[in-house]
Design a protein around this motif. Structure first.
Motif, PDB file in Angstrom:
ATOM      1  N   SER A  39       2.502  11.751  -1.462  1.00 29.81           N
ATOM      2  CA  SER A  39       3.414  10.669  -1.117  1.00 29.81           C
ATOM      3  C   SER A  39       3.374   9.615  -2.214  1.00 29.81           C
ATOM      4  O   SER A  39       2.304   9.271  -2.722  1.00 29.81           O
ATOM      5  CB  SER A  39       3.014  10.042   0.223  1.00 29.81           C
ATOM      6  N   HIS A  40       4.529   9.110  -2.597  1.00 28.06           N
ATOM      7  CA  HIS A  40       4.630   8.062  -3.609  1.00 28.06           C
ATOM      8  C   HIS A  40       4.494   6.714  -2.915  1.00 28.06           C
ATOM      9  O   HIS A  40       5.280   6.394  -2.010  1.00 28.06           O
ATOM     10  CB  HIS A  40       5.968   8.147  -4.339  1.00 28.06           C
ATOM     11  N   VAL A  41       3.509   5.919  -3.341  1.00 28.20           N
ATOM     12  CA  VAL A  41       3.182   4.696  -2.597  1.00 28.20           C
ATOM     13  C   VAL A  41       2.901   3.513  -3.528  1.00 28.20           C
ATOM     14  O   VAL A  41       2.266   3.657  -4.573  1.00 28.20           O
ATOM     15  CB  VAL A  41       1.943   4.898  -1.693  1.00 28.20           C
ATOM     16  N   PRO A  42       3.349   2.311  -3.140  1.00 32.03           N
ATOM     17  CA  PRO A  42       2.822   1.097  -3.762  1.00 32.03           C
ATOM     18  C   PRO A  42       1.461   0.793  -3.149  1.00 32.03           C
ATOM     19  O   PRO A  42       1.175   1.208  -2.013  1.00 32.03           O
ATOM     20  CB  PRO A  42       3.854   0.027  -3.393  1.00 32.03           C
ATOM     21  N   TYR A  43       0.626   0.073  -3.871  1.00 29.59           N
ATOM     22  CA  TYR A  43      -0.713  -0.232  -3.374  1.00 29.59           C
ATOM     23  C   TYR A  43      -1.201  -1.520  -4.013  1.00 29.59           C
ATOM     24  O   TYR A  43      -0.647  -1.995  -5.010  1.00 29.59           O
ATOM     25  CB  TYR A  43      -1.690   0.918  -3.687  1.00 29.59           C
ATOM     26  N   LEU A  44      -2.265  -2.057  -3.438  1.00 29.08           N
ATOM     27  CA  LEU A  44      -2.953  -3.212  -4.013  1.00 29.08           C
ATOM     28  C   LEU A  44      -4.379  -2.802  -4.326  1.00 29.08           C
ATOM     29  O   LEU A  44      -5.135  -2.422  -3.418  1.00 29.08           O
ATOM     30  CB  LEU A  44      -2.968  -4.377  -3.031  1.00 29.08           C
ATOM     31  N   LEU A  45      -4.768  -2.869  -5.588  1.00 33.55           N
ATOM     32  CA  LEU A  45      -6.126  -2.548  -5.999  1.00 33.55           C
ATOM     33  C   LEU A  45      -6.969  -3.815  -5.937  1.00 33.55           C
ATOM     34  O   LEU A  45      -6.581  -4.865  -6.457  1.00 33.55           O
ATOM     35  CB  LEU A  45      -6.132  -1.974  -7.416  1.00 33.55           C
ATOM     36  N   SER A  46      -8.133  -3.717  -5.303  1.00 27.19           N
ATOM     37  CA  SER A  46      -9.001  -4.883  -5.147  1.00 27.19           C
ATOM     38  C   SER A  46      -9.494  -5.380  -6.501  1.00 27.19           C
ATOM     39  O   SER A  46      -9.471  -4.659  -7.502  1.00 27.19           O
ATOM     40  CB  SER A  46     -10.200  -4.525  -4.268  1.00 27.19           C
ATOM     41  N   ASP A  47      -9.961  -6.620  -6.535  1.00 23.58           N
ATOM     42  CA  ASP A  47     -10.428  -7.228  -7.783  1.00 23.58           C
ATOM     43  C   ASP A  47     -11.586  -6.445  -8.397  1.00 23.58           C
ATOM     44  O   ASP A  47     -11.703  -6.372  -9.626  1.00 23.58           O
ATOM     45  CB  ASP A  47     -10.860  -8.672  -7.537  1.00 23.58           C
ATOM     46  N   ASP A  48     -12.453  -5.876  -7.563  1.00 28.04           N
ATOM     47  CA  ASP A  48     -13.593  -5.137  -8.098  1.00 28.04           C
ATOM     48  C   ASP A  48     -13.295  -3.660  -8.325  1.00 28.04           C
ATOM     49  O   ASP A  48     -14.168  -2.912  -8.778  1.00 28.04           O
ATOM     50  CB  ASP A  48     -14.809  -5.283  -7.173  1.00 28.04           C
ATOM     51  N   GLY A  49     -12.066  -3.225  -8.045  1.00 27.85           N
ATOM     52  CA  GLY A  49     -11.704  -1.833  -8.252  1.00 27.85           C
ATOM     53  C   GLY A  49     -12.321  -0.877  -7.257  1.00 27.85           C
ATOM     54  O   GLY A  49     -12.261   0.335  -7.445  1.00 27.85           O
ATOM     55  N   GLY A  50     -12.874  -1.395  -6.175  1.00 23.64           N
ATOM     56  CA  GLY A  50     -13.548  -0.543  -5.214  1.00 23.64           C
ATOM     57  C   GLY A  50     -12.671   0.024  -4.123  1.00 23.64           C
ATOM     58  O   GLY A  50     -13.075   0.962  -3.424  1.00 23.64           O
ATOM     59  N   SER A  51     -11.458  -0.523  -3.974  1.00 22.62           N
ATOM     60  CA  SER A  51     -10.588  -0.038  -2.916  1.00 22.62           C
ATOM     61  C   SER A  51      -9.138  -0.327  -3.246  1.00 22.62           C
ATOM     62  O   SER A  51      -8.823  -1.228  -4.041  1.00 22.62           O
ATOM     63  CB  SER A  51     -10.951  -0.668  -1.563  1.00 22.62           C
ATOM     64  N   ALA A  52      -8.250   0.446  -2.620  1.00 19.77           N
ATOM     65  CA  ALA A  52      -6.813   0.242  -2.762  1.00 19.77           C
ATOM     66  C   ALA A  52      -6.197   0.239  -1.374  1.00 19.77           C
ATOM     67  O   ALA A  52      -6.413   1.160  -0.589  1.00 19.77           O
ATOM     68  CB  ALA A  52      -6.188   1.334  -3.619  1.00 19.77           C
ATOM     69  N   ASP A  53      -5.448  -0.812  -1.063  1.00 15.05           N
ATOM     70  CA  ASP A  53      -4.778  -0.928   0.231  1.00 15.05           C
ATOM     71  C   ASP A  53      -3.333  -0.453   0.105  1.00 15.05           C
ATOM     72  O   ASP A  53      -2.643  -0.770  -0.881  1.00 15.05           O
ATOM     73  CB  ASP A  53      -4.787  -2.376   0.718  1.00 15.05           C
ATOM     74  N   LEU A  54      -2.876   0.278   1.111  1.00 14.23           N
ATOM     75  CA  LEU A  54      -1.527   0.830   1.093  1.00 14.23           C
ATOM     76  C   LEU A  54      -1.056   1.047   2.517  1.00 14.23           C
ATOM     77  O   LEU A  54      -1.841   0.969   3.468  1.00 14.23           O
ATOM     78  CB  LEU A  54      -1.498   2.137   0.305  1.00 14.23           C
ATOM     79  N   HIS A  55       0.229   1.316   2.675  1.00 16.54           N
ATOM     80  CA  HIS A  55       0.763   1.626   4.005  1.00 16.54           C
ATOM     81  C   HIS A  55       1.621   2.878   3.930  1.00 16.54           C
ATOM     82  O   HIS A  55       2.162   3.217   2.873  1.00 16.54           O
ATOM     83  CB  HIS A  55       1.563   0.451   4.567  1.00 16.54           C
ATOM     84  N   LEU A  56       1.713   3.559   5.059  1.00 17.93           N
ATOM     85  CA  LEU A  56       2.491   4.783   5.161  1.00 17.93           C
ATOM     86  C   LEU A  56       3.395   4.710   6.380  1.00 17.93           C
ATOM     87  O   LEU A  56       3.019   4.163   7.423  1.00 17.93           O
ATOM     88  CB  LEU A  56       1.578   6.005   5.289  1.00 17.93           C
ATOM     89  N   VAL A  57       4.567   5.304   6.265  1.00 18.06           N
ATOM     90  CA  VAL A  57       5.456   5.425   7.415  1.00 18.06           C
ATOM     91  C   VAL A  57       4.800   6.339   8.446  1.00 18.06           C
ATOM     92  O   VAL A  57       4.174   7.347   8.089  1.00 18.06           O
ATOM     93  CB  VAL A  57       6.815   5.995   6.972  1.00 18.06           C
ATOM     94  N   ARG A  58       4.916   6.001   9.720  1.00 14.99           N
ATOM     95  CA  ARG A  58       4.252   6.769  10.777  1.00 14.99           C
ATOM     96  C   ARG A  58       4.605   8.250  10.731  1.00 14.99           C
ATOM     97  O   ARG A  58       3.782   9.108  11.077  1.00 14.99           O
ATOM     98  CB  ARG A  58       4.623   6.209  12.156  1.00 14.99           C
TER      99      ARG A  58
END
Length: 209
Positions: A39-58
């Motif tokens: 799936s092609h997704v936008p995301y937000l990478l945390s400042d420390d590079g430890g995680s990426a937040d994203l959302h998906l359609v149900r």
């Protein structure tokens, strides 16, 4: 990732900065049917590079496959372009290639509580809208309550906990500086994505082999 270590010496911090700025990639997980789910997704990478937040359609198949957490990779592509061997100026014994930048973020994809979704979307829109200044930033407060409620029901929040960062910066490290710069100067005659950025990267000093 390219198997040649010549193209995999870029410091992790630089790759994470690239991934954070790019903020769009292909999320991939294995599936029981053999082919991976993508799936092609936008995301937000945390400042420390430890995680990426994203959302998906149900309705996205990745949602069901990730409901209990699952191994996943987020593949991020950058500038790329075809390089003709004629552009090096090194004689006939050269071959064509494709120069590119790519980063893979691998870890565990976990669902987040649904009530974290509004904050995630607010942070995402603020991040992207900040690039459009001086345009007044859009935010979710501009939506009607009815539309916002229906919109939030359609998507779910997820977090990729990143355990491994791999990158390929294939910019011509195996060529003399003059040959690499000569090829960079001809990129506009070719084809690819964001050729101006690729040319700038190829002209920049390269790390030692």
């Amino acid at each position: 990732m390219h198997p040649n270590q010549i193209f995999r010496t870029t410091p992790e911090a630089r790759s994470l900065t690239f991934a954070r700025d790019r903020a769009f990639g292909v999320l991939a997980i294995s599936s029981s049917r053999g082919a991976p789910l993508l799936s092609h997704v936008p995301y937000l990478l945390s400042d420390d590079g430890g995680s990426a937040d994203l959302h998906l359609v149900r309705s996205n198949p990745l949602v069901g496959a990730s409901k209990d957490g699952v191994a996943a990779t987020l593949a991020i592509s950058g500038a790329d372009g075809y390089v003709s061997p004629d552009w090096y100026g090194l004689g006939p014994d050269q071959v064509p290639t494709w120069n590119y930048v790519a980063v893979h973020l691998t870890g565990r994809l976990d669902p987040l509580p649904p009530d974290t979704l509004p904050d995630m979307l607010a942070r995402q829109s603020a991040f992207f809208e900040s690039r459009l200044l001086p345009k007044p930033p859009w935010n979710m407060d501009k939506m009607s309550d009815d539309l916002k409620t229906r919109f939030l029901r359609m998507i779910l929040p997820f977090r990729l906990h990143i355990a491994q960062v791999d990158s390929t910066w294939k910019l011509g490290q195996n060529k003399p500086d003059a040959a690499r710069e000569s090829a960079a100067a001809r990129l506009d005659d070719g084809f690819g994505q964001d050729l101006g950025a690729l040319a700038a990267l190829m002209r920049a000093p390269q790390p030692p082999d």
